[in-house]
Design a protein around this motif. Structure first.
Motif, PDB file in Angstrom:
ATOM      1  N   GLY A 175      -2.322  10.395  -3.433  1.00 21.33           N
ATOM      2  CA  GLY A 175      -1.155  11.194  -3.789  1.00 21.33           C
ATOM      3  C   GLY A 175      -0.085  11.223  -2.721  1.00 21.33           C
ATOM      4  N   ASP A 176      -0.385  10.754  -1.495  1.00 23.39           N
ATOM      5  CA  ASP A 176       0.626  10.730  -0.437  1.00 23.39           C
ATOM      6  C   ASP A 176       1.573   9.548  -0.650  1.00 23.39           C
ATOM      7  OD1 ASP A 176      -0.585  12.907   0.652  1.00 23.39           O
ATOM      8  OD2 ASP A 176      -1.698  11.783   2.185  1.00 23.39           O
ATOM      9  N   ARG A 177       2.772   9.662  -0.119  1.00 27.35           N
ATOM     10  CA  ARG A 177       3.772   8.610  -0.214  1.00 27.35           C
ATOM     11  C   ARG A 177       4.011   8.015   1.169  1.00 27.35           C
ATOM     12  NH1 ARG A 177       6.520   8.855  -5.160  1.00 27.35           N
ATOM     13  NH2 ARG A 177       8.221   7.599  -4.302  1.00 27.35           N
ATOM     14  N   MET A 178       4.341   6.729   1.182  1.00 25.49           N
ATOM     15  CA  MET A 178       4.505   6.000   2.442  1.00 25.49           C
ATOM     16  C   MET A 178       5.966   6.027   2.868  1.00 25.49           C
ATOM     17  SD  MET A 178       3.637   1.981   3.271  1.00 25.49           S
ATOM     18  CE  MET A 178       1.974   2.196   2.643  1.00 25.49           C
ATOM     19  N   SER A 179       6.205   6.320   4.132  1.00 25.96           N
ATOM     20  CA  SER A 179       7.558   6.346   4.672  1.00 25.96           C
ATOM     21  C   SER A 179       7.985   4.937   5.083  1.00 25.96           C
ATOM     22  CB  SER A 179       7.634   7.280   5.880  1.00 25.96           C
ATOM     23  OG  SER A 179       6.811   6.788   6.933  1.00 25.96           O
ATOM     24  N   TYR A 180       9.277   4.802   5.379  1.00 25.24           N
ATOM     25  CA  TYR A 180       9.786   3.498   5.791  1.00 25.24           C
ATOM     26  C   TYR A 180       9.197   3.073   7.130  1.00 25.24           C
ATOM     27  CZ  TYR A 180      12.897   0.077   7.888  1.00 25.24           C
ATOM     28  OH  TYR A 180      13.389  -1.027   8.530  1.00 25.24           O
ATOM     29  N   GLN A 181       9.019   4.007   8.044  1.00 28.36           N
ATOM     30  CA  GLN A 181       8.485   3.672   9.357  1.00 28.36           C
ATOM     31  C   GLN A 181       7.075   3.119   9.236  1.00 28.36           C
ATOM     32  OE1 GLN A 181      10.281   3.694  12.073  1.00 28.36           O
ATOM     33  NE2 GLN A 181       8.602   2.937  13.361  1.00 28.36           N
ATOM     34  N   ALA A 182       6.267   3.765   8.387  1.00 25.23           N
ATOM     35  CA  ALA A 182       4.894   3.278   8.192  1.00 25.23           C
ATOM     36  C   ALA A 182       4.907   1.898   7.524  1.00 25.23           C
ATOM     37  CB  ALA A 182       4.101   4.272   7.362  1.00 25.23           C
ATOM     38  N   PHE A 183       5.808   1.696   6.568  1.00 20.80           N
ATOM     39  CA  PHE A 183       5.893   0.396   5.890  1.00 20.80           C
ATOM     40  C   PHE A 183       6.322  -0.696   6.870  1.00 20.80           C
ATOM     41  CE2 PHE A 183       8.407  -2.834   3.719  1.00 20.80           C
ATOM     42  CZ  PHE A 183       7.534  -3.245   2.731  1.00 20.80           C
ATOM     43  N   LYS A 184       7.266  -0.398   7.742  1.00 23.13           N
ATOM     44  CA  LYS A 184       7.746  -1.394   8.697  1.00 23.13           C
ATOM     45  C   LYS A 184       6.636  -1.803   9.657  1.00 23.13           C
ATOM     46  CE  LYS A 184      10.492  -0.149  12.033  1.00 23.13           C
ATOM     47  NZ  LYS A 184      11.678   0.299  12.803  1.00 23.13           N
ATOM     48  N   GLU A 185       5.832  -0.847  10.091  1.00 23.22           N
ATOM     49  CA  GLU A 185       4.729  -1.174  10.989  1.00 23.22           C
ATOM     50  C   GLU A 185       3.666  -2.010  10.287  1.00 23.22           C
ATOM     51  OE1 GLU A 185       3.362   2.534  12.428  1.00 23.22           O
ATOM     52  OE2 GLU A 185       5.139   2.949  13.654  1.00 23.22           O
ATOM     53  N   LEU A 186       3.376  -1.676   9.035  1.00 25.68           N
ATOM     54  CA  LEU A 186       2.359  -2.426   8.302  1.00 25.68           C
ATOM     55  C   LEU A 186       2.849  -3.831   7.929  1.00 25.68           C
ATOM     56  CD1 LEU A 186       0.928   0.313   5.909  1.00 25.68           C
ATOM     57  CD2 LEU A 186      -0.231  -0.756   7.845  1.00 25.68           C
ATOM     58  N   SER A 187       4.149  -3.990   7.686  1.00 28.23           N
ATOM     59  CA  SER A 187       4.666  -5.307   7.292  1.00 28.23           C
ATOM     60  C   SER A 187       4.566  -6.309   8.424  1.00 28.23           C
ATOM     61  CB  SER A 187       6.127  -5.177   6.837  1.00 28.23           C
ATOM     62  OG  SER A 187       6.959  -4.730   7.908  1.00 28.23           O
ATOM     63  N   THR A 188       4.563  -5.851   9.674  1.00 30.15           N
ATOM     64  CA  THR A 188       4.380  -6.767  10.800  1.00 30.15           C
ATOM     65  C   THR A 188       2.942  -7.249  10.913  1.00 30.15           C
ATOM     66  OG1 THR A 188       4.006  -4.890  12.298  1.00 30.15           O
ATOM     67  CG2 THR A 188       6.262  -5.694  12.068  1.00 30.15           C
ATOM     68  N   ILE A 189       2.008  -6.458  10.341  1.00 31.06           N
ATOM     69  CA  ILE A 189       0.588  -6.825  10.383  1.00 31.06           C
ATOM     70  C   ILE A 189       0.188  -7.589   9.128  1.00 31.06           C
ATOM     71  CG2 ILE A 189      -1.762  -5.937  10.576  1.00 31.06           C
ATOM     72  CD1 ILE A 189      -0.583  -3.474  11.965  1.00 31.06           C
ATOM     73  N   ASP A 190       0.607  -7.088   7.967  1.00 30.77           N
ATOM     74  CA  ASP A 190       0.263  -7.695   6.683  1.00 30.77           C
ATOM     75  C   ASP A 190       1.532  -8.287   6.066  1.00 30.77           C
ATOM     76  OD1 ASP A 190      -0.798  -8.468   4.308  1.00 30.77           O
ATOM     77  OD2 ASP A 190      -1.406  -6.471   3.628  1.00 30.77           O
ATOM     78  N   SER A 191       1.702  -9.598   6.181  1.00 29.92           N
ATOM     79  CA  SER A 191       2.916 -10.252   5.685  1.00 29.92           C
ATOM     80  C   SER A 191       2.973 -10.295   4.164  1.00 29.92           C
ATOM     81  CB  SER A 191       3.006 -11.677   6.234  1.00 29.92           C
ATOM     82  OG  SER A 191       1.881 -12.435   5.836  1.00 29.92           O
ATOM     83  N   SER A 192       1.858 -10.032   3.478  1.00 31.22           N
ATOM     84  CA  SER A 192       1.872 -10.068   2.016  1.00 31.22           C
ATOM     85  C   SER A 192       2.758  -8.979   1.419  1.00 31.22           C
ATOM     86  CB  SER A 192       0.444  -9.930   1.475  1.00 31.22           C
ATOM     87  OG  SER A 192      -0.136  -8.700   1.881  1.00 31.22           O
ATOM     88  N   LEU A 193       3.032  -7.929   2.174  1.00 32.24           N
ATOM     89  CA  LEU A 193       3.938  -6.884   1.688  1.00 32.24           C
ATOM     90  C   LEU A 193       5.365  -7.411   1.539  1.00 32.24           C
ATOM     91  CD1 LEU A 193       2.703  -3.808   3.778  1.00 32.24           C
ATOM     92  CD2 LEU A 193       2.355  -4.214   1.335  1.00 32.24           C
ATOM     93  N   MET A 194       5.704  -8.474   2.287  1.00 33.33           N
ATOM     94  CA  MET A 194       7.045  -9.051   2.231  1.00 33.33           C
ATOM     95  C   MET A 194       7.114 -10.263   1.308  1.00 33.33           C
ATOM     96  SD  MET A 194       8.768  -7.258   4.541  1.00 33.33           S
ATOM     97  CE  MET A 194      10.107  -8.353   4.930  1.00 33.33           C
ATOM     98  N   SER A 195       5.993 -10.616   0.719  1.00 36.82           N
ATOM     99  CA  SER A 195       5.930 -11.883  -0.019  1.00 36.82           C
ATOM    100  C   SER A 195       6.871 -11.907  -1.216  1.00 36.82           C
ATOM    101  CB  SER A 195       4.487 -12.146  -0.471  1.00 36.82           C
ATOM    102  OG  SER A 195       4.013 -11.063  -1.256  1.00 36.82           O
ATOM    103  N   TRP A 196       7.055 -10.804  -1.908  1.00 34.93           N
ATOM    104  CA  TRP A 196       7.920 -10.801  -3.089  1.00 34.93           C
ATOM    105  C   TRP A 196       9.377 -11.049  -2.702  1.00 34.93           C
ATOM    106  CZ3 TRP A 196      12.219  -7.970  -4.162  1.00 34.93           C
ATOM    107  CH2 TRP A 196      12.488  -6.870  -3.348  1.00 34.93           C
TER     108      TRP A 196
END
Length: 456
Positions: free
Chosen positions: A427-448
């Motif tokens: 039920g929690d929502r992800m902030s932009y800061q958390a997404f930016k940190e995860l995108s540097t680790i998991d490139s599949s988030l940027m694949s689209w």
């Protein structure tokens, strides 16, 4: 500043004139050599001890050799004197010190002059070989040269428009048209007199609408907000002029056309990419949107791409992401990937069928086998009337249903892992800061975001 510009201009003029002098020398020496060959007097003097001929025979041929040497030396000296006078004149004007040093006062350096002559001969030989190809019956539409020699360039969008290789760089013709390079001459009567294919640019050409050339102030403003220099922006503007319509904008139908086989899909990834290019959210793409979008996709930093990828996931525009946001866009991305793979596989199959010859290695009797009658009707047949190949995924309406089912489970598991790595509960929502940190680790988030390249 003014003096430096003058020095540059003088240096350029000196170089151009020096090349001209070298060309004149090359032509003069080449003509002399050719004349000597034609007259049969181009004989090299033989060494004293290497001749097996009698003294009388040698004396008979010696005047011809001396005459050839005299002609060559006299003409060569005249050509070199002309070059020396020109170089000394340039030295008096300034800027030809390096060239005049090669002259050496009374004589030109033989090794360097010979290298220049060899270079000029090679250039002339290559040009002569190229111009040996004569396109008979073809006239250049710009300089009216007939026939066209060398390489012929035919417009594939016009009924009858050809240019020679000298006029092709002038870039006078419609820039949205495609030219075909023809090296080997076609038979004159077999040369096509019709448009070979339709224009590949959907928008109006530059001559059809009132879109003016881009101004310098506009270029400077875009340089500050994009990663392009002014040369790249001018080139992008020419591309934009060939894509936009009468209103000088790119609309959604043009965008869909640029997507190729994906343009007919109703897909969330395509919608989000359109929203990405439409920076001011006015329903069209103007040149500023065009340049800024390409700047991010082509030269953007990881942080820039992460910000726009996050906005693509944020369908509800809440500046935060839910599990449903990630799941919807990743499923849409998977569908786009399947369509791209299917298009590639289809093209490969068509190429294989065109090049496949199943008659090799078979007896002659195999060519006379009649088809076996079938009483089962049309049940179990594909759209082309052929029975489906066992295990062929294209024989069913839904493509690879097992893979699709597996992908759905994989996407849901991926989303769960992403929120788990972000230490977010259900039920929690992800902030932009958390997404930016995860995108540097998991490139599949940027694949689209990078799936379709730049579209344009």
């Amino acid at each position: 500043m003014k003096e430096s510009v003058q020095h540059v201009v003088v240096g350029f003029c000196v170089g151009a004139v020096s090349v001209g002098v070298a060309v004149a020398v090359a032509h003069r020496l080449r003509w002399v050599h050719f004349s000597a060959i034609r007259s049969g007097t181009n004989h090299k003097p033989e060494p004293e001890g290497g001749s097996e001929r009698s003294g009388t025979e040698g004396e008979a041929t010696r005047p011809a050799a001396i005459q050839a040497d005299d002609v060559l030396s006299r003409e060569s000296a005249q050509a070199l004197n002309e070059a020396r006078e020109t170089i000394l004149t340039l030295r008096a004007l300034g800027g030809a010190d390096q060239v005049s040093e090669d002259v050496g006062g009374n004589s030109i350096n033989y090794a360097e002059s010979q290298n220049i002559l060899n270079l000029l001969y090679n250039i002339a030989e290559d040009q002569a070989r190229k111009e040996g190809y004569v396109h008979r019956g073809i006239t250049c539409n710009i300089c009216n040269t007939s026939p066209v020699c060398g390489t012929r360039y035919k417009c594939g969008n016009c009924v009858d428009y050809d240019v020679c290789e000298r006029c092709e760089p002038l870039d006078i013709h419609d820039k949205s048209h495609m030219f075909i390079k023809i090296t080997i001459p076609l038979p004159p009567l077999a040369s096509p007199r019709a448009a070979l294919f339709k224009p590949l640019f959907t928008g109006s050409t530059a001559r059809d609408h009132s879109l003016q050339p881009i101004s310098w102030s506009h270029v400077k403003r875009l340089q500050k907000i994009t990663h392009f220099d002014h040369f790249e922006l001018e080139a992008l503007y020419e591309q934009y002029r060939c894509l936009c319509d009468q209103d000088a904008v790119i609309k959604r139908d043009t965008f869909n056309f640029c997507l190729g086989p994906l343009g007919t899909l109703n897909n969330l990834v395509l919608d989000r990419l359109w929203q990405f290019y439409d920076f001011n959210d006015d329903g069209v793409i103007d040149f500023d949107d065009f340049a800024k979008g390409l700047s991010v996709l082509v030269k953007g930093t990881q942080e820039e791409k992460a910000r726009f990828a996050f906005q693509g996931y944020d369908i509800e525009k809440k500046n935060s992401l839910s599990r449903e946001n990630l799941t919807k866009l990743l499923k849409a991305y998977f569908q786009v990937s399947i369509e791209l793979v299917r298009d590639v596989v289809k093209a490969c199959e068509e190429e294989m069928m065109l090049n496949f010859d199943d008659s090799q290695g078979k007896p002659v009797s195999s060519l006379f086998n009649a088809p076996i009658p079938s009483t089962t009707g049309q049940q179990g047949r594909t759209a082309n009337g052929k029975p489906p190949i066992p295990g062929n995924p294209g024989a069913t309406k839904n493509m690879w249903p097992v893979m699709e089912a597996m992908s759905q489970d994989a996407i849901e598991e991926m989303v769960d892992n992403v929120f788990k790595d972000a230490k977010l509960e259900a039920g929690d929502r992800m902030s932009y800061q958390a997404f930016k940190e995860l995108s540097t680790i998991d490139s599949s988030l940027m694949s689209w975001f990078d799936a379709l390249g730049t579209v344009f």
